[in-house]
Design an enzyme around this catalytic site. Structure first.
Site, PDB file in Angstrom:
ATOM      1  N   ILE A   1       0.845  -1.196   0.000  1.00  0.00           N
ATOM      2  CA  ILE A   1       0.000   0.000   0.000  1.00  0.00           C
ATOM      3  C   ILE A   1       0.878   1.242   0.000  1.00  0.00           C
ATOM      4  O   ILE A   1       1.728   1.412   0.883  1.00  0.00           O
ATOM      5  CB  ILE A   1      -0.920   0.036   1.237  1.00  0.00           C
ATOM      6  CG1 ILE A   1      -1.741  -1.256   1.343  1.00  0.00           C
ATOM      7  CG2 ILE A   1      -1.841   1.254   1.186  1.00  0.00           C
ATOM      8  CD1 ILE A   1      -2.610  -1.323   2.597  1.00  0.00           C
ATOM      9  N   THR A   2       0.680   2.130  -0.964  1.00  0.00           N
ATOM     10  CA  THR A   2       1.395   3.407  -0.964  1.00  0.00           C
ATOM     11  C   THR A   2       0.626   4.416  -0.121  1.00  0.00           C
ATOM     12  O   THR A   2      -0.582   4.326   0.043  1.00  0.00           O
ATOM     13  CB  THR A   2       1.580   3.959  -2.386  1.00  0.00           C
ATOM     14  OG1 THR A   2       0.296   4.281  -2.944  1.00  0.00           O
ATOM     15  CG2 THR A   2       2.295   2.954  -3.283  1.00  0.00           C
ATOM     16  N   GLY A   3       1.365   5.372   0.432  1.00  0.00           N
ATOM     17  CA  GLY A   3       0.728   6.376   1.279  1.00  0.00           C
ATOM     18  C   GLY A   3       0.047   5.739   2.476  1.00  0.00           C
ATOM     19  O   GLY A   3      -1.048   6.146   2.878  1.00  0.00           O
ATOM     20  N   ALA A   4       0.707   4.743   3.058  1.00  0.00           N
ATOM     21  CA  ALA A   4       0.056   3.908   4.071  1.00  0.00           C
ATOM     22  C   ALA A   4       0.359   4.319   5.497  1.00  0.00           C
ATOM     23  O   ALA A   4      -0.061   3.638   6.431  1.00  0.00           O
ATOM     24  CB  ALA A   4       0.469   2.451   3.866  1.00  0.00           C
TER      25      ALA A   4
ATOM     26  N   SER B   1      -0.593   7.108   7.033  1.00  0.00           N
ATOM     27  CA  SER B   1      -1.603   7.983   7.627  1.00  0.00           C
ATOM     28  C   SER B   1      -2.894   7.866   6.828  1.00  0.00           C
ATOM     29  O   SER B   1      -2.940   7.255   5.760  1.00  0.00           O
ATOM     30  CB  SER B   1      -1.130   9.450   7.636  1.00  0.00           C
ATOM     31  OG  SER B   1      -0.974   9.925   6.302  1.00  0.00           O
ATOM     32  N   GLY B   2      -3.960   8.453   7.377  1.00  0.00           N
ATOM     33  CA  GLY B   2      -5.215   8.563   6.652  1.00  0.00           C
ATOM     34  C   GLY B   2      -5.814   7.234   6.225  1.00  0.00           C
ATOM     35  O   GLY B   2      -5.720   6.228   6.924  1.00  0.00           O
TER      36      GLY B   2
ATOM     37  N   TYR C   1      -5.528  18.598  -9.468  1.00  0.00           N
ATOM     38  CA  TYR C   1      -5.878  17.403  -8.700  1.00  0.00           C
ATOM     39  C   TYR C   1      -6.968  16.606  -9.421  1.00  0.00           C
ATOM     40  O   TYR C   1      -6.882  15.378  -9.535  1.00  0.00           O
ATOM     41  CB  TYR C   1      -6.356  17.805  -7.304  1.00  0.00           C
ATOM     42  CG  TYR C   1      -6.794  16.639  -6.453  1.00  0.00           C
ATOM     43  CD1 TYR C   1      -5.866  15.761  -5.908  1.00  0.00           C
ATOM     44  CD2 TYR C   1      -8.147  16.417  -6.181  1.00  0.00           C
ATOM     45  CE1 TYR C   1      -6.257  14.692  -5.121  1.00  0.00           C
ATOM     46  CE2 TYR C   1      -8.550  15.354  -5.395  1.00  0.00           C
ATOM     47  CZ  TYR C   1      -7.602  14.499  -4.873  1.00  0.00           C
ATOM     48  OH  TYR C   1      -8.002  13.433  -4.104  1.00  0.00           O
TER      49      TYR C   1
END
Length: 282
Positions: A8-11, A13-14, A166
């Site tokens: 998982i990328t960006g894993a 936080s959030g 975005y």
């Protein structure tokens, strides 16, 4: 999800962190990719607080750098012999144009090019792992996007709008999913995209202008991060979507994308342009 491996990328936080928690809770080995070692270790500790027997790993990568993305793929393949789920979750929104070390506009580079390259680098491992899945976190913001970005992917013309750029990157996520689905035909690998909902995370708070204040004002009306991760976890793990590919989901249900996101010619144009920018085969 026991015996399965997820990246998982960006894993750290959030919704990435909550997606990792959800998959770890189902027994998967979950590799969290993030760029900050401190936040990464804190994320591992947070998941273990609620899933004590979680099988977790941390790999560092800066998605604004294509060299770092390639290293992430190399590090992963050196350590793991299978990949059952690639969850392309990391996302960026900024209100002033910034350029990455590779010379690309930062939002497009992080939200699309990094995941295009990472998926490409891991594709053979995904295929070798059987019925594996690529899940791309897009957004309903893709409806603000315009196919005109294909002629100006670096947002160099017409003034810079963080929301517009975005939206273009989220449109790219869906077009990428469609293009990948075509290239996966004949394999057991599936790919789908999703809108997580408007989620109460730190997303957008690194902006410097009005966007930061809009995020703060709307925060009380947003989903929790647990709710925001629900569709990602569903697409990564549910037997209900086994064999389903090339679709867009909202609240774990198939939804209709914008007309632009269904454009076949744009799908191929983006693929060829992305392959050229990242230096991979078409």
């Amino acid at each position: 999800m026991r015996e399965k491996v997820c990246l998982i990328t960006g894993a750290t936080s959030g919704i990435g962190l909550e997606s990792a928690r959800g998959l770890a809770g189902q027994g998967a080995t979950v590799v969290l990719a993030g760029r900050d070692p401190g936040r990464g270790e804190a994320a591992l500790a947070e998941i273990r607080r609620t899933v004590p027997d979680a099988k977790l790993d941390l790999m560092l990568a800066d998605l604004t750098s294509l060299a770092s993305v390639r290293k992430l793929a190399e590090d992963f393949q050196r350590k793991y012999s299978r990949l059952d789920v690639l969850l392309n979750n990391a996302g960026l929104i900024i209100d002033r144009r910034k350029v990455t070390p590779d010379g690309f506009e930062a939002t497009f580079a992080t939200n699309h090019l990094a995941h295009f390259l990472l998926t490409h680098q891991l594709l053979e491992l995904l295929k070798a792992s059987g019925a594996s899945r690529v899940v791309n976190v897009s957004s309903e913001a893709h409806r603000m996007g315009s196919l005109g970005f294909l002629d100006d992917p670096q947002a160099e013309r017409g003034g810079y709008s963080g929301m517009r750029v975005y939206g273009n990157s989220k449109l790219a996520n869906i077009l990428f999913t469609r293009g990948l689905k075509r290239r996966l035909e004949g394999t057991k690998v599936t790919t789908n995209s999703l809108h997580p909902g408007v989620v109460r995370t730190g997303f957008g708070l690194n902006s410097e202008g009005i966007l930061k204040y809009l995020v703060k004002l709307s925060s009380p009306f947003m989903l929790t991060v647990e709710g925001g991760a629900r569709t990602s976890v569903y697409l990564a793990s549910s037997p209900e979507v086994e064999g389903v590919s090339g679709r867009y989901f909202i609240k774990s249900k198939v939804a209709r994308e914008s007309r632009a996101a269904q454009d076949d010619a744009a799908t191929e144009k983006l693929w060829q342009k992305s392959a050229e920018l990242t230096g991979v085969g078409s």
